[in-house]
Design an enzyme around this catalytic site. Sequence first.
Site, short mmCIF file in Angstrom:
data_model
loop_
_atom_site.label_atom_id
_atom_site.label_comp_id
_atom_site.label_asym_id
_atom_site.label_seq_id
_atom_site.Cartn_x
_atom_site.Cartn_y
_atom_site.Cartn_z
N TYR A 114 -9.73 -41.62 36.43
CA TYR A 114 -10.45 -40.87 35.20
C TYR A 114 -12.11 -41.04 35.55
O TYR A 114 -12.65 -41.88 36.19
CB TYR A 114 -10.05 -41.53 33.91
N HIS A 119 -3.94 -32.40 31.05
CA HIS A 119 -4.54 -31.47 32.26
C HIS A 119 -3.42 -30.80 32.77
O HIS A 119 -2.29 -31.46 32.98
CB HIS A 119 -5.36 -32.26 33.39
N GLY A 155 -5.60 -35.84 29.34
CA GLY A 155 -6.66 -35.06 29.02
C GLY A 155 -6.54 -34.66 27.67
O GLY A 155 -7.82 -34.33 27.03
O1 YXS Z 1 9.46 -27.24 35.21
P1 YXS Z 1 8.89 -26.41 34.18
O2 YXS Z 1 8.26 -25.05 34.83
O3 YXS Z 1 10.00 -25.83 33.12
O4 YXS Z 1 7.57 -26.96 33.49
C1 YXS Z 1 7.77 -28.06 32.70
C2 YXS Z 1 6.62 -29.12 33.10
O5 YXS Z 1 6.40 -29.00 34.47
C3 YXS Z 1 5.59 -28.40 32.36
N1 YXS Z 1 4.66 -29.56 32.20
C4 YXS Z 1 3.45 -29.39 32.71
N2 YXS Z 1 2.94 -28.47 33.63
C5 YXS Z 1 1.71 -28.90 34.07
N3 YXS Z 1 0.92 -30.08 33.62
C6 YXS Z 1 1.26 -30.89 32.79
N4 YXS Z 1 0.56 -31.73 32.26
C7 YXS Z 1 2.78 -30.66 32.40
N5 YXS Z 1 3.57 -31.22 31.23
C8 YXS Z 1 4.43 -30.46 31.26
O6 YXS Z 1 6.05 -27.91 30.94
C9 YXS Z 1 7.49 -27.42 31.24
C10 YXS Z 1 8.22 -28.27 30.17
O7 YXS Z 1 7.98 -29.57 30.39
P2 YXS Z 1 9.20 -30.65 30.65
O8 YXS Z 1 10.36 -29.92 31.15
O9 YXS Z 1 8.81 -31.84 30.99
O10 YXS Z 1 9.44 -30.83 28.97
P3 YXS Z 1 9.94 -32.28 28.12
O11 YXS Z 1 10.03 -31.98 26.83
O12 YXS Z 1 10.97 -32.62 28.96
O13 YXS Z 1 8.85 -33.38 28.30
C11 YXS Z 1 7.47 -33.18 27.72
C12 YXS Z 1 6.59 -33.98 28.49
C13 YXS Z 1 5.12 -33.60 27.77
C14 YXS Z 1 6.94 -35.33 27.87
C15 YXS Z 1 6.53 -34.06 29.76
O14 YXS Z 1 6.40 -32.70 30.30
C16 YXS Z 1 5.33 -34.72 30.58
O15 YXS Z 1 5.78 -36.16 30.77
N6 YXS Z 1 4.44 -34.20 31.07
C17 YXS Z 1 3.27 -34.79 31.32
C18 YXS Z 1 2.53 -35.62 30.43
C19 YXS Z 1 1.49 -36.36 31.15
O16 YXS Z 1 1.35 -37.20 31.90
N7 YXS Z 1 0.12 -35.58 31.04
C20 YXS Z 1 -0.92 -36.04 32.00
C21 YXS Z 1 -1.41 -34.92 32.76
S1 YXS Z 1 -2.84 -35.18 33.94
C22 YXS Z 1 -4.05 -35.56 32.84
O17 YXS Z 1 -4.22 -34.79 31.48
C23 YXS Z 1 -5.41 -36.26 33.21
C24 YXS Z 1 -5.79 -35.77 34.68
S2 YXS Z 1 -4.97 -37.88 33.32
O18 YXS Z 1 -3.66 -38.06 33.80
O19 YXS Z 1 -5.94 -38.50 34.02
O20 YXS Z 1 -5.00 -38.32 31.98
#
Ligand code: YXS
Length: 259
Positions: A138, A64, A108
Amino acid sequence: MSLVLADVRDGVGTLTLNHPKKANALSQAVVAGIVAGLAEFRRDKVRVVVLRAQPGAKIWSAGHDVGELPESRRDPLGWDDPLRNLIREIELFPAPVIAMVEGSVWGGATETVFACDLIVAAPEATFSVTPAKLGVPYNVSGMLTFLNSASIRIVKEMAFTAKPVTAERAERLGLINHVVPRDTLEAFTYELARDITTLAPLSIAVMKEQLRILAGAHPMSPQGFERIQGLRRVVYDSRDYAEGIRAFKEKRPPVFKGE
Ligand code: YXS
């Protein structure tokens, strides 16, 4: 450049997540692209859909779009949330949707992959269930997607630890159908898809719908549902939920206090 690329070849539709700058986060715009592609494929009576990220992706989707989660006082995963719409569109699409996974899958997006009918992944792929990382409550149908994909023991481990599960372990657990080396992943997936296109589409469509209805047939009393909604409200009104989102935006680890 569009955030989702759509292509049809030999009766197989392909939707490619194409927003690597934002880790293919499932924003409103990305979800709209997927939903529009599915509508086009439905009109074209496509026999199978492959949902994938761009070739060689390190991140299939980061889940998400955290930037679109409400800060608090509003259900972050309500009926009309883009992610909830996406899950329903995949489940209701009248032909098999195959998730072809390279890279890491988060939150998500993991539910999105598990809502697909078949999952083929490269060995490096991983799958994480992340609500506890952000403090998100969730929602019930989302938890049912997970519960229909794995034993409750595995769902609890994934949800309570938020740790990635490797493709190899996911296949061993029956979470995914096949693990295929990256260099043959595409050929394997499209051969599987083409095999399905040679079979009776109406029969497949009705079996998919029967399985959707049966998999969702869980009695829940109105009181039980209201109790869950009340508990979820406490969570999305909590300081922890606001802290989880703020910490993500500030790129720091969250400090959860249970309040
Ligand atoms: O800072 P910039 O502008 O370069 O943007 C970065 C991140 O902020 C962005 N980005 C996201 N933006 C919005 N929503 C996200 N879920 C998201 N994930 C990443 O993308 C740009 C590159 O990310 P960056 O710099 O962190 O890359 P990385 O290679 O160092 O790390 C990649 C990840 C995927 C390990 C890291 O971005 C990360 O941990 N992302 C969040 C993963 C996560 O927790 N997703 C759950 C989202 S909430 C959801 O799905 C549900 C509501 S729930 O949580 O209930 O399951």
